[in-house]
Design a protein around this motif. Structure first.
Motif, short mmCIF file in Angstrom:
data_model
loop_
_atom_site.label_atom_id
_atom_site.label_comp_id
_atom_site.label_asym_id
_atom_site.label_seq_id
_atom_site.Cartn_x
_atom_site.Cartn_y
_atom_site.Cartn_z
N ALA A 195 0.86 -1.18 0.00
CA ALA A 195 0.00 0.00 0.00
C ALA A 195 0.90 1.23 0.00
CB ALA A 195 -0.90 0.00 1.23
N THR A 196 0.51 2.25 -0.75
CA THR A 196 1.27 3.50 -0.70
C THR A 196 0.35 4.63 -0.28
OG1 THR A 196 0.85 4.32 -2.95
CG2 THR A 196 2.60 2.67 -2.70
N GLY A 197 0.87 5.54 0.50
CA GLY A 197 0.08 6.71 0.91
C GLY A 197 0.48 7.18 2.29
N ASP A 198 0.80 8.49 2.38
CA ASP A 198 1.18 9.07 3.68
C ASP A 198 0.01 9.11 4.66
OD1 ASP A 198 3.75 9.44 2.89
OD2 ASP A 198 3.52 11.57 2.37
N GLU A 199 -1.21 8.98 4.14
CA GLU A 199 -2.39 9.07 5.01
C GLU A 199 -2.69 7.74 5.70
OE1 GLU A 199 -2.28 8.54 1.84
OE2 GLU A 199 -4.21 8.22 0.87
N LEU A 200 -1.98 6.68 5.33
CA LEU A 200 -2.41 5.34 5.75
C LEU A 200 -1.91 4.94 7.13
CD1 LEU A 200 -1.94 3.46 2.36
CD2 LEU A 200 -4.00 4.55 3.29
N PRO A 239 5.58 5.11 2.24
CA PRO A 239 5.19 6.53 2.17
C PRO A 239 5.25 7.09 0.74
CG PRO A 239 7.38 6.31 3.08
CD PRO A 239 6.86 4.92 2.93
N ASP A 240 4.60 8.23 0.55
CA ASP A 240 4.59 8.88 -0.77
C ASP A 240 5.91 9.64 -1.00
OD1 ASP A 240 1.98 8.21 -1.75
OD2 ASP A 240 1.11 9.60 -0.31
N GLN A 241 6.98 8.91 -1.07
CA GLN A 241 8.30 9.51 -1.35
C GLN A 241 9.02 8.59 -2.34
OE1 GLN A 241 10.36 9.90 2.41
NE2 GLN A 241 8.43 10.50 3.38
N GLY A 263 -2.58 2.89 -4.96
CA GLY A 263 -2.42 4.33 -4.79
C GLY A 263 -1.29 4.86 -5.65
N GLY A 264 -1.26 6.19 -5.74
CA GLY A 264 -0.12 6.84 -6.38
C GLY A 264 -0.03 6.70 -7.88
N VAL A 265 -1.15 6.41 -8.55
CA VAL A 265 -1.08 6.27 -10.01
C VAL A 265 -2.00 7.26 -10.74
CG1 VAL A 265 -0.35 3.87 -10.01
CG2 VAL A 265 -2.80 4.39 -10.02
N PHE A 270 1.48 13.95 -5.40
CA PHE A 270 2.30 13.00 -4.65
C PHE A 270 2.09 11.57 -5.14
CE2 PHE A 270 1.20 16.65 -1.98
CZ PHE A 270 2.46 17.20 -1.84
N ASP A 271 1.60 11.46 -6.36
CA ASP A 271 1.38 10.13 -6.94
C ASP A 271 2.69 9.65 -7.57
OD1 ASP A 271 -1.23 9.84 -6.15
OD2 ASP A 271 -2.06 10.75 -7.95
N PHE A 272 3.49 8.98 -6.75
CA PHE A 272 4.85 8.62 -7.16
C PHE A 272 4.98 7.22 -7.76
CE2 PHE A 272 6.17 11.98 -4.08
CZ PHE A 272 6.85 12.76 -5.00
MG MG Z 1 -2.05 8.37 -2.59
#
Ligand code: MG
Ligand code: AMP
Length: 432
Positions: A195-200, A239-241, A263-265, A270-272
Motif C-alpha cells: 500500500a502506498t500513501g502518507d495518510e495510511l 510513504p509517498d516519497q 495508490g499513487g497512479v 504526490f502520486d509517485f
Molecule cells: Mg495516494
C-alpha cells in the motif's frame, strides 16, 4: 469534464491482452501432493497401478460362487472370514462361502457377494464366530454382484489428470489413490502487496491522527489473493516519497513473481508510483517496460503497468492499482487476476462472463466511453436464472458495497439496462 473526455482511454480488452501476453507460466517444480491444491499440472499424472489394485467386495456379506446360489435359498459352508486389509489366503470351492467385509479382497473361486442383510446363520452356537458355521443365502446373486474389479476406477497406464489440469480436492484424492506423493506443476505465484500513501494507518493502531485513514486495500488484496489460491506476501505500507518507494519496489521484484501496489497512479502531486515504475523500467536498458494507462472502465480508470527484470529469467509484473478501495479490487479482478492465473499456468484469458437478468434497472451515465462495472448481488431467480441487483452505493470509496456484492455487472457505454434485460456479470463471491 472536458479534459476527461479528451484523454485517451484504453479499452479493457487491450489492457487484458497486454497483461496476458506477458504473464507466461512460471517454470514447473515438483510439489508435494498435499500442497498442490489449486496448482496447474505441468506433466500429466499416469497411474502406475490399477485402482482398486485387486478385486474386492463393495458390501459386507459372503463371498460365494454365483452358480451355487441359483436355487436360493441355499445353505453354504463358511470356510473363512476376511477383513479389509487381509490377504486373500482362503479360497472357496463349490458349496462354500467366505464371510467378507467391505474392501476385503475376493477369495479365489468366489465371483459374487451375497449381502449380509439377505443371509441367515444356520444353528449359530453361542460364542462361536459365524465364520465357523453355515450360512443360508436367501437370494440368487448374479456373477460379479457387489464385486469391484481391479482397475474398475483407474486402469494402470491411464491418464489420471492431464497437463493443464487445475487441481481440485477431488483430483488430489484421485492422484493419491494411484500412489503419487509428488506432482510436477506450475508453482503458486508469490504475489506481493504494497500500500502506498502518507495518510495510511494500519489496523490495530488505536489512534487515528487528523487526516489519516485506515489502510484497507492491503488487507483486502492479501485476502483476495489467498482466496484466489495465490501465495500472498505482505509488503507493508510505503510513504509517498520516491526513494523509499523505489527501494520497496526493487525489493519486491527481487522476491515476488508479481507485485500489486495501490495508490499513487493518478494525477495528484504526490502520486509517485507511476513515476517510480517508469524510472525502474527505463533503467533496465530495454529489458523492462512500463505504461501509464487510463483504462476505459469505471471504477478503476488509473493504472500503471510495469514488467521489470526479476532475479530469474522472466520479468516480474507490477500492477500499479488505483488507491480508491473499490477501484483497487475491481482492477485486480478484471486486470491483475487473469495475469496472475496465467503465471500459475491457467489458460490466458480474461474473466469469465456469466449471463444474468437484471432484477432492477441498472443505470449509468452514457457517453463517457467507459465500461461500467457496478457492484451487484447475484442470486438464483425462481426460473433458475441468475438475477443481478445493485449492491448499494457505487462510488469508488464505498467498500461496504463491495462486501455486499458477489459480482460486477458489465454495462457497456449507453443507458444501462432495464429490469428483465440480460446483463453479463463477473462473479467474485459465492451465490448463496
Ligand atoms: Mg495516494
Ligand atoms: P491515490 O490513488 O493515492 O490518490 O488514492 C486515492 C484514494 O484512495 C484516496 O482517497 C486515498 O486516501 C485512498 N486510499 C489510497 N490507498 C488506500 C488504502 N491502502 N486503503 C484505503 N484507502 C486508500
Amino acid at each position: 469534464m472536458a479534459a476527461e473526455h479528451q484523454e485517451v482511454l484504453t479499452p479493457l480488452a487491450d489492457v487484458q491482452r497486454v497483461v496476458l501476453e506477458r504473464c507466461t507460466p512460471l517454470s514447473p517444480v515438483e510439489v508435494r501432493l498435499d500442497e498442490a491444491l489449486g496448482l496447474v499440472l505441468a506433466d500429466a499424472v499416469t497411474a502406475p497401478e490399477d485402482v482398486p489394485p485387486f478385486a474386492n467386495t463393495a458390501m459386507d456379506g459372503y463371498a460365494v460362487r454365483a452358480e451355487d446360489t441359483a436355487e436360493a435359498p441355499v445353505e453354504l459352508d463358511v470356510v473363512g472370514i476376511l477383513a479389509a486389509g487381509a490377504a486373500p489366503l482362503v479360497a472357496i470351492r463349490s458349496g462354500q462361502a467366505v464371510q467378507i467385509m467391505t474392501g476385503a479382497p475376493m477369495p479365489d473361486g468366489a465371483d459374487a457377494v451375497a449381502i449380509v442383510e439377505r443371509t441367515e446363520t444356520v444353528d449359530p452356537r453361542e460364542g462361536v464366530r459365524r465364520a465357523a458355521g453355515r450360512v443360508r443365502v436367501l437370494d440368487h446373486v448374479e456373477p460379479g454382484k457387489h464385486v469391484r474389479s481391479a482397475g474398475s476406477d483407474i486402469r494402470a497406464g491411464s491418464t489420471v489428470a492431464a497437463v493443464g489440469t487445475l487441481l481440485t480436492p477431488e483430483h488430489i484424492g484421485t492422484i493419491a489413490s494411484t500412489g503419487a506423493a509428488f506432482v510436477r506443476a506450475h508453482p503458486r505465484p508469490r504475489v506481493g502487496v504494497m500500500a502506498t500513501g502518507d495518510e495510511l494507518v494500519d489496523v490495530g493502531d488505536t489512534r487515528l491522527a487528523p487526516g489519516r485513514i485506515r489502510d484497507s486495500n492491503r488487507h483486502a488484496l492479501l485476502a483476495r489473493l489467498r482466496a484466489d489460491g495465490f501465495a500472498a506476501v505482505d509488503l507493508g505500507i510505503v510513504p509517498d516519497q520516491e526513494d523509499p518507494m523505489t527501494e520497496a519496489v526493487e525489493r519486491a521484484v527481487a522476491t515476488c513473481d508479481a507485485v500489486l501496489t495501490t495508490g499513487g497512479v493518478s494525477m495528484g502531486e504526490f502520486d509517485f508510483v507511476k513515476i517510480v515504475l517508469d524510472k525502474l523500467a527505463s533503467g533496465t536498458s530495454g529489458a523492462g517496460e512500463s505504461r501509464r494507462l487510463s483504462v476505459a472502465i469505471r471504477p478503476g480508470k488509473p493504472l500503471s503497468l510495469a514488467f521489470l527484470p526479476g532475479p530469474g529469467s522472466g520479468r516480474v509484473a507490477v500492477f500499479g492499482l488505483p488507491g480508491n478501495p473499490v477501484s483497487s479490487l475491481v482492477s485486480y479482478l478484471v486486470i491483475a487476476r487473469p495475469g496472475l492465473r496465467a503465471l500459475g499456468g491457467c489458460r490466458a484469458e480474461p474473466p469469465v462472463r456469466v449471463p444474468a437478468v437484471a432484477g432492477e434497472a441498472l443505470g449509468r451515465r452514457a457517453g463517457d466511453g467507459k465500461l461500467h462495472l457496478p457492484r451487484v448481488r447475484v442470486d438464483w431467480g425462481p426460473d433458475g436464472r441468475l438475477v443481478a441487483r445493485s449492491a448499494g452505493g457505487q462510488l469508488s470509496h464505498q467498500l461496504g458495497t463491495m462486501a455486499a456484492a458477489n459480482a460486477l455487472a458489465l454495462l457497456p457505454d449507453g443507458p444501462g439496462v432495464d429490469p428483465g434485460d440480460r446483463v453479463e456479470v463477473i462473479l467474485f463471491g459465492p451465490i448463496s
